[in-house]
Design a protein around this motif. Structure first.
Motif, PDB file in Angstrom:
ATOM      1  N   SER A  88      12.121  66.256  11.866  1.00  9.49           N
ATOM      2  CA  SER A  88      11.320  66.046  10.668  1.00  9.49           C
ATOM      3  C   SER A  88      11.797  64.820   9.896  1.00  9.49           C
ATOM      4  O   SER A  88      10.984  63.997   9.446  1.00  9.49           O
ATOM      5  CB  SER A  88      11.384  67.296   9.781  1.00  9.49           C
ATOM      6  OG  SER A  88      10.623  67.122   8.616  1.00  9.49           O
ATOM      7  N   LEU A  89      13.105  64.676   9.725  1.00  8.20           N
ATOM      8  CA  LEU A  89      13.651  63.517   9.017  1.00  8.20           C
ATOM      9  C   LEU A  89      13.320  62.221   9.748  1.00  8.20           C
ATOM     10  O   LEU A  89      12.968  61.205   9.127  1.00  8.20           O
ATOM     11  CB  LEU A  89      15.162  63.656   8.859  1.00  8.20           C
ATOM     12  CG  LEU A  89      15.683  64.804   7.987  1.00  8.20           C
ATOM     13  CD1 LEU A  89      17.208  64.823   8.009  1.00  8.20           C
ATOM     14  CD2 LEU A  89      15.176  64.691   6.566  1.00  8.20           C
ATOM     15  N   MET A  97      11.731  64.279   0.236  1.00  4.57           N
ATOM     16  CA  MET A  97      10.939  65.282   0.944  1.00  4.57           C
ATOM     17  C   MET A  97      11.504  66.676   0.697  1.00  4.57           C
ATOM     18  O   MET A  97      12.683  66.847   0.387  1.00  4.57           O
ATOM     19  CB  MET A  97      10.902  64.982   2.443  1.00  4.57           C
ATOM     20  CG  MET A  97      12.260  64.956   3.129  1.00  4.57           C
ATOM     21  SD  MET A  97      12.155  64.504   4.883  1.00  4.57           S
ATOM     22  CE  MET A  97      11.170  65.839   5.544  1.00  4.57           C
ATOM     23  N   SER A 101       7.714  56.963   9.345  1.00  5.61           N
ATOM     24  CA  SER A 101       6.504  56.828   8.542  1.00  5.61           C
ATOM     25  C   SER A 101       6.728  55.862   7.377  1.00  5.61           C
ATOM     26  O   SER A 101       5.850  55.054   7.041  1.00  5.61           O
ATOM     27  CB  SER A 101       6.066  58.197   8.020  1.00  5.61           C
ATOM     28  OG  SER A 101       4.939  58.089   7.186  1.00  5.61           O
ATOM     29  N   ALA A 102       7.902  55.938   6.760  1.00  5.43           N
ATOM     30  CA  ALA A 102       8.217  55.027   5.649  1.00  5.43           C
ATOM     31  C   ALA A 102       8.307  53.585   6.137  1.00  5.43           C
ATOM     32  O   ALA A 102       7.844  52.657   5.459  1.00  5.43           O
ATOM     33  CB  ALA A 102       9.530  55.450   4.994  1.00  5.43           C
ATOM     34  N   LYS A 122      10.787  61.526  11.778  1.00  7.57           N
ATOM     35  CA  LYS A 122       9.370  61.181  11.612  1.00  7.57           C
ATOM     36  C   LYS A 122       9.090  60.669  10.199  1.00  7.57           C
ATOM     37  O   LYS A 122       8.279  59.755  10.010  1.00  7.57           O
ATOM     38  CB  LYS A 122       8.499  62.396  11.935  1.00  7.57           C
ATOM     39  CG  LYS A 122       8.477  62.761  13.413  1.00  7.57           C
ATOM     40  CD  LYS A 122       7.499  63.862  13.711  1.00  7.57           C
ATOM     41  CE  LYS A 122       7.483  64.198  15.194  1.00  7.57           C
ATOM     42  NZ  LYS A 122       7.054  63.051  16.024  1.00  7.57           N
ATOM     43  N   LYS A 123       9.759  61.243   9.209  1.00  2.04           N
ATOM     44  CA  LYS A 123       9.557  60.797   7.830  1.00  2.04           C
ATOM     45  C   LYS A 123      10.056  59.366   7.637  1.00  2.04           C
ATOM     46  O   LYS A 123       9.409  58.543   6.968  1.00  2.04           O
ATOM     47  CB  LYS A 123      10.285  61.737   6.871  1.00  2.04           C
ATOM     48  CG  LYS A 123       9.905  61.555   5.410  1.00  2.04           C
ATOM     49  CD  LYS A 123       8.506  62.031   5.124  1.00  2.04           C
ATOM     50  CE  LYS A 123       8.197  61.999   3.652  1.00  2.04           C
ATOM     51  NZ  LYS A 123       6.819  62.448   3.351  1.00  2.04           N
ATOM     52  N   ALA A 141      11.038  70.674   2.403  1.00  7.87           N
ATOM     53  CA  ALA A 141      10.475  71.543   3.434  1.00  7.87           C
ATOM     54  C   ALA A 141      10.645  72.994   3.018  1.00  7.87           C
ATOM     55  O   ALA A 141      11.736  73.409   2.616  1.00  7.87           O
ATOM     56  CB  ALA A 141      11.165  71.296   4.776  1.00  7.87           C
ATOM     57  N   ILE A 200      12.914  57.785   0.034  1.00 10.41           N
ATOM     58  CA  ILE A 200      12.171  58.809   0.779  1.00 10.41           C
ATOM     59  C   ILE A 200      12.608  60.175   0.272  1.00 10.41           C
ATOM     60  O   ILE A 200      13.740  60.610   0.508  1.00 10.41           O
ATOM     61  CB  ILE A 200      12.442  58.705   2.288  1.00 10.41           C
ATOM     62  CG1 ILE A 200      12.151  57.290   2.783  1.00 10.41           C
ATOM     63  CG2 ILE A 200      11.621  59.729   3.059  1.00 10.41           C
ATOM     64  CD1 ILE A 200      12.646  57.024   4.194  1.00 10.41           C
TER      65      ILE A 200
END
Length: 637
Positions: free
Chosen positions: A366-367, A281, A373-374, A369-370, A283, A279
């Motif tokens: 944020s982390l 990301m 999602s994964a 939710k990421k 920001a 993952i």
């Protein structure tokens, strides 16, 4: 040549202040090298920016770097950079920050955590003073880019320091530590040992973009050829870059190979398995940070250990701040490994403890939710990998149903459960709902210690006979979260062992049965009054004579045992005894009661005891139960 030499005194509280820095703020004295390298890296960043903004600035930016010089004989360690440097006034101001603050002022600033507080960690003087944890004396020599004269600062941390203007010095800053006498019993803190410096750079500063160089000795073996002149090993000195400078999280995912990700995962996770998913990301905006996270394929041995480690490391501008940063990841995702690199965070002066402020909360949300999602992508598109994930981490993941109400619906949808319809593969709640019978409004579940015990439980008899699917929840956390999650997609969760259930029998025999068994129900209620609050006819039994039911809002025996195991005593009320009007034991007891009550109280106790044992419970008086049973068996011969 030097002039304008001054000797200055710290405030009267300076010694207390240094004691505070050395003994109270920093928990690990290795931190000093991280602070000095971080300061040097910042100086190089500032020089590059200054040269970009001022094209006339007379500086050489072709080989910006950090040097580490070790002298074991003199017991000195020097950290040198060719960055922006400082003027005399800046040395007085920056290094004097602590000196003029005083202990009381420093403590006040340490206690403040609101957003208006001046951030001490970015000030040169704070990290710089960590050097006195390991040094008796510190020399600083610096020349600011574009200036002709340099400044020398010296102190032993004893209440005074000297400052002088120096005519000849290279651009940048060098800090020389005159290390404290070596402790013969403490080789792990020999800061003149190349292996130790390599270790610290690898831990704290490996990903800094500037090269960190150190001279190392290399031994060239003697030649083995006959007649060769070099018959003895030769020792040479070479300059090596000892940091990798490769921050994978700063690269686009398309530029990093799978093997590089796997190797990096093994490096930060100290593991040998391969990650299920990567993952990456980034920001930008109010809070800038980058993250590179991994979902492992194998659970660590300490996943359920209270002292176990979380897996996320925190960096600020590529400088290692801490491992096991649990502020950035909720506990139910503690198995996630990876790195978060922020441009700016509210840290205390030791860089070791995060303040609980809005920045951290935003990044954490944020982390989370990421990662969710994964996991959702695994569930939808990579069922084999999702199955591995659930086998390894499902038990921990379900803790989020209790601890993360904001994401509870998502966590519930990503969870899987054993079921009477799927003996080999867990099912999701969405799949369960899709298979529900016409008119079924509840998701039925049973909790217990094992699938084997649940499948043989009397509570499931009618459900299996009538073709209703039941979830089999056997993890300890299941006993708790089902009390906090009332429904899924509008369908209420209903325990097969709590309250009353309506399986839609469609017959009219209930009223007749209740009248026919009224005397038995009344007698059993009176006889077993010490054990049960009510006796009633059951619609959930087909082959067992009786079972015990908990009130809709009551505490189950399994949950009560969990509380007791953790040292908490909880009141457990009497339960409901349901009897099967079709069972021979119940009908026989009814008929016997019509003629005489003599000796039937022991049978009532056996009926209650067998119901308790059938669900895996414990008898209050096993010896009495055994004696009654033995007596009944003896009368059969």
């Amino acid at each position: 040549m030097s002039d304008q030499v001054e000797q200055r005194e710290f405030q009267a509280e300076a010694r207390q202040l240094l004691q505070l820095m050395v003994h109270s703020i920093y928990s690990n004295k290795d931190s000093f090298l991280r602070e000095l390298v971080s300061n040097a890296s910042d100086a190089l960043d500032k020089l590059r920016l200054a040269a970009y903004q001022d094209k006339d600035l007379d500086v050489d930016t072709s080989d910006l770097h950090i040097d580490l010089d070790l002298d074991s004989t003199a017991r000195t360690l020097t950290v040198r950079d060719n960055g922006i440097g400082m003027s005399r006034d800046e040395v007085v101001d920056l290094i004097g920050t602590l000196a003029k603050s005083g202990t009381a002022e420093m403590r006040r600033k340490l206690q403040e955590s609101n957003e208006s507080t001046e951030e001490l960690i970015g000030q040169f003087g704070v990290g710089f003073y960590s050097t006195f944890m390991v040094a008796d004396k510190v020399d600083l020599l610096t020349r600011k880019a574009g200036e002709n004269t340099a400044t020398r600062w010296e102190s032993s941390g004893d209440g005074t320091y000297t400052i002088a203007t120096v005519d000849d010095a290279p651009q940048g800053t060098s800090v020389t530590l005159h290390l404290k006498p070596e402790d013969a019993d403490d080789e792990l803190h020999d800061y003149t040992a190349p292996w130790k410096i390599r270790q610290l750079v690898k831990k704290y500063s490996d990903f800094i973009s500037w090269p960190i160089r150190m001279e190392v000795e290399k031994t060239v073996p003697a030649s083995t050829e006959e007649g060769a002149e070099n018959t003895e090993p030769t020792v040479t000195v070479e300059t090596e870059t000892i940091n990798s400078r490769t921050a994978l999280w700063a690269k686009p995912k398309s530029e990093v190979s799978d093997e590089e990700y796997k190797e990096f995962y093994r490096h930060i996770a100290h593991a040998w398995d391969e990650p299920l998913d990567v993952i990456a990301m980034k920001a930008e905006g109010t809070f800038e940070y980058q993250a590179l996270l991994f979902i492992p394929s194998q659970a660590p041995f300490d996943l359920f250990n209270r002292d176990g480690h979380t897996g996320v490391q925190l960096y600020v501008k590529r400088v290692f701040i801490m491992g096991d940063c649990d502020e950035l990841m909720p506990e139910y995702l503690r198995f996630i490994k990876g790195v978060v690199d922020a441009q700016d965070l509210s840290l205390n002066v030791s860089r070791e403890i995060l303040q609980q402020d809005r920045q951290i909360k935003v990044i954490r949300r944020s982390l989370t939710k990421k990662v969710l999602s994964a996991i959702k992508d695994l569930q939808a598109n990579r069922p084999d990998d999702y199955a591995t994930f659930w086998t390894q981490f499902g038990r921990a993941f379900k803790e989020g149903l209790l601890s993360d109400p904001d994401n509870r619906e998502t966590v519930l949808g990503l969870s899987s459960f054993a079921s009477t319809f799927s003996p080999d593969t867990p099912t999701t709640l969405a799949d369960y709902v899709s298979r529900m019978r016409d008119g079924q409004e509840q998701i039925f579940y049973a909790t217990g210690e094992s699938r084997r015990l649940l499948e043989s439980s009397p509570h499931l008899e009618a459900f299996k006979a009538k073709g209703y699917e039941v979830l089999l929840l056997t993890d300890p956390v299941d006993e708790v979260w089902v009390e906090s999650v009332p429904e899924f997609q509008g369908k209420a969760l209903q325990s097969v062992a709590k309250g009353e259930v309506d399986l839609g029998s469609g017959d009219d025999t209930a009223d007749a049965d209740r009248t026919e068994f009224a005397d038995l129900l009344t007698w059993l209620q009176k006889t077993l009054d010490d054990h049960v609050k009510e006796v009633r006819l059951s619609t959930r039994l087909t082959s067992s004579p009786a079972c015990l039911i908990t009130d809709t809002f009551g505490i189950t025996p399994q949950l009560a045992r969990m509380y007791r195991a953790s040292g908490q005593e909880v009141p457990v009320g009497k339960r409901i005894l349901e009897i099967n009007p079709e069972h021979a034991l119940v009908t026989g007891l009814r008929d016997a009661l019509a003629s005489s009550q003599d000796g039937l109280s022991d049978t009532a106790e056996l009926l209650y005891g067998t119901a308790l044992l059938a669900e895996g419970g414990s008898l209050d008086d096993p010896a009495r139960f055994a004696a009654i049973l033995a007596d009944r068996l003896a009368k059969t011969f």
